[in-house]
Write an enzyme that holds these catalytic residues in place. Sequence first.
Site, PDB file in Angstrom:
ATOM      1  N   ASP A  22      96.049  67.961  -9.033  1.00 39.64           N
ATOM      2  CA  ASP A  22      97.173  67.129  -9.460  1.00 39.64           C
ATOM      3  C   ASP A  22      97.321  67.140 -10.980  1.00 39.64           C
ATOM      4  O   ASP A  22      96.334  67.202 -11.716  1.00 39.64           O
ATOM      5  CB  ASP A  22      96.937  65.692  -8.962  1.00 39.64           C
ATOM      6  CG  ASP A  22      98.204  64.856  -9.001  1.00 39.64           C
ATOM      7  OD1 ASP A  22      99.300  65.441  -9.086  1.00 39.64           O
ATOM      8  OD2 ASP A  22      98.097  63.621  -8.950  1.00 39.64           O
ATOM      9  N   ARG A  35     108.027  72.327 -15.920  1.00 43.03           N
ATOM     10  CA  ARG A  35     106.980  72.053 -14.938  1.00 43.03           C
ATOM     11  C   ARG A  35     106.329  73.329 -14.402  1.00 43.03           C
ATOM     12  O   ARG A  35     105.124  73.355 -14.137  1.00 43.03           O
ATOM     13  CB  ARG A  35     107.560  71.247 -13.772  1.00 43.03           C
ATOM     14  CG  ARG A  35     107.888  69.805 -14.113  1.00 43.03           C
ATOM     15  CD  ARG A  35     108.533  69.105 -12.928  1.00 43.03           C
ATOM     16  NE  ARG A  35     107.705  69.165 -11.734  1.00 43.03           N
ATOM     17  CZ  ARG A  35     106.711  68.313 -11.462  1.00 43.03           C
ATOM     18  NH1 ARG A  35     106.432  67.324 -12.315  1.00 43.03           N
ATOM     19  NH2 ARG A  35     106.015  68.425 -10.351  1.00 43.03           N
ATOM     20  N   ASN A  70     105.961  68.436  -0.375  1.00 38.82           N
ATOM     21  CA  ASN A  70     106.438  69.111  -1.582  1.00 38.82           C
ATOM     22  C   ASN A  70     107.809  69.766  -1.410  1.00 38.82           C
ATOM     23  O   ASN A  70     108.434  70.169  -2.402  1.00 38.82           O
ATOM     24  CB  ASN A  70     105.433  70.168  -2.052  1.00 38.82           C
ATOM     25  CG  ASN A  70     104.187  69.579  -2.683  1.00 38.82           C
ATOM     26  OD1 ASN A  70     103.135  70.215  -2.708  1.00 38.82           O
ATOM     27  ND2 ASN A  70     104.290  68.352  -3.187  1.00 38.82           N
ATOM     28  N   TRP A  71     108.284  69.862  -0.162  1.00 35.94           N
ATOM     29  CA  TRP A  71     109.622  70.414   0.064  1.00 35.94           C
ATOM     30  C   TRP A  71     110.709  69.518  -0.531  1.00 35.94           C
ATOM     31  O   TRP A  71     111.873  69.931  -0.664  1.00 35.94           O
ATOM     32  CB  TRP A  71     109.877  70.606   1.562  1.00 35.94           C
ATOM     33  CG  TRP A  71     109.017  71.671   2.183  1.00 35.94           C
ATOM     34  CD1 TRP A  71     107.935  71.481   3.005  1.00 35.94           C
ATOM     35  CD2 TRP A  71     109.167  73.088   2.048  1.00 35.94           C
ATOM     36  NE1 TRP A  71     107.399  72.695   3.377  1.00 35.94           N
ATOM     37  CE2 TRP A  71     108.141  73.696   2.806  1.00 35.94           C
ATOM     38  CE3 TRP A  71     110.079  73.904   1.365  1.00 35.94           C
ATOM     39  CZ2 TRP A  71     108.001  75.084   2.895  1.00 35.94           C
ATOM     40  CZ3 TRP A  71     109.939  75.282   1.448  1.00 35.94           C
ATOM     41  CH2 TRP A  71     108.910  75.861   2.203  1.00 35.94           C
ATOM     42  N   ARG A  73     110.827  68.574  -3.530  1.00 36.22           N
ATOM     43  CA  ARG A  73     110.988  68.899  -4.952  1.00 36.22           C
ATOM     44  C   ARG A  73     112.230  69.768  -5.176  1.00 36.22           C
ATOM     45  O   ARG A  73     112.801  70.311  -4.229  1.00 36.22           O
ATOM     46  CB  ARG A  73     109.728  69.607  -5.464  1.00 36.22           C
ATOM     47  CG  ARG A  73     108.509  68.701  -5.432  1.00 36.22           C
ATOM     48  CD  ARG A  73     107.299  69.333  -6.081  1.00 36.22           C
ATOM     49  NE  ARG A  73     106.164  68.411  -6.091  1.00 36.22           N
ATOM     50  CZ  ARG A  73     105.026  68.653  -6.739  1.00 36.22           C
ATOM     51  NH1 ARG A  73     104.856  69.770  -7.419  1.00 36.22           N
ATOM     52  NH2 ARG A  73     104.057  67.756  -6.710  1.00 36.22           N
ATOM     53  N   SER A 201      97.079  61.214  -0.479  1.00 38.19           N
ATOM     54  CA  SER A 201      98.326  61.974  -0.371  1.00 38.19           C
ATOM     55  C   SER A 201      98.375  62.881   0.855  1.00 38.19           C
ATOM     56  O   SER A 201      98.722  64.059   0.767  1.00 38.19           O
ATOM     57  CB  SER A 201      98.561  62.790  -1.648  1.00 38.19           C
ATOM     58  OG  SER A 201      98.727  61.942  -2.752  1.00 38.19           O
ATOM     59  N   GLU A 212      82.547  61.933  -0.016  1.00 39.32           N
ATOM     60  CA  GLU A 212      82.432  61.206  -1.279  1.00 39.32           C
ATOM     61  C   GLU A 212      83.644  61.551  -2.135  1.00 39.32           C
ATOM     62  O   GLU A 212      84.039  62.715  -2.223  1.00 39.32           O
ATOM     63  CB  GLU A 212      81.145  61.610  -2.005  1.00 39.32           C
ATOM     64  CG  GLU A 212      79.874  61.233  -1.266  1.00 39.32           C
ATOM     65  CD  GLU A 212      79.684  59.728  -1.158  1.00 39.32           C
ATOM     66  OE1 GLU A 212      79.966  59.024  -2.131  1.00 39.32           O
ATOM     67  OE2 GLU A 212      79.253  59.266  -0.079  1.00 39.32           O
TER      68      GLU A 212
END
Length: 245
Positions: A22, A35, A70-71, A73, A201, A212
């Site tokens: 991320d 980006r 993410n589609w 975007r 997410s 962990e």
Amino acid sequence: MKTDKEAKALQVIPNHVAVIMDGNGRWAKQRGLVRTEGHREGLEAVKRVTKAANKWGVKVLTLYAFSTENWKRPPQEIKYLMNLPIAFFDKFMPELMENNIKVMTSGTEEGVPGRTIKTVQKVIDQTKDNDGMVLNLAFNYGSREEITRAVRLIGQDILDHKLEPKQVDDKLIASYLYTNPLGQYADVDLMIRTSGEERLSNFLLWQNAYSEFYFSPLYWPDFNEEAFDEILEEYQGRNRRFGGL
């Protein structure tokens, strides 16, 4: 990166490390870049971490490359992200072979351009005989989609009299998930998320049941071998009880 001698000092190496990569966009924005430049630079971090994990003896490294969400975007960014695997493997393939790394994927092909699928499948075929670390790319992956698909397949097998409802348990469900080919290493031991965000997410919800978590403040393009080493050192102090004492 640690030397071989220093690496031996660590007694507990996680078998399966999963990473939510991320912060590419924010990394680019801080530098006045578009980006996509952040995504391009993020590929260098993928190379660094893949080699670092392999050196430590990690068995599986799963990277969240593209999610089913993410589609949403912008189209141009999606187009760029769909071409990233092609650019990545074109440059990184010799090192994958040199380091005996096997490539696998988790996710659905629905909506993914044929050219991207063809490239990824070619790499999977070329590395299938490698018996070192598995680099598992979660591409067009969403955990809810994965679990929904598994439930649908199980339901169909019950209707087809291939299964009895009483046979359905956690092991059977796991066998219908995308990560089933990972065998004994399907469950995650250490989940890392960069950029300071602290959420899953929709990533490996089933497989992360007893992992962990480590949340790094670094944006993914800044993540390097030293950061990975520090997390593994911190992991040494974790007491994994799996619900027991």
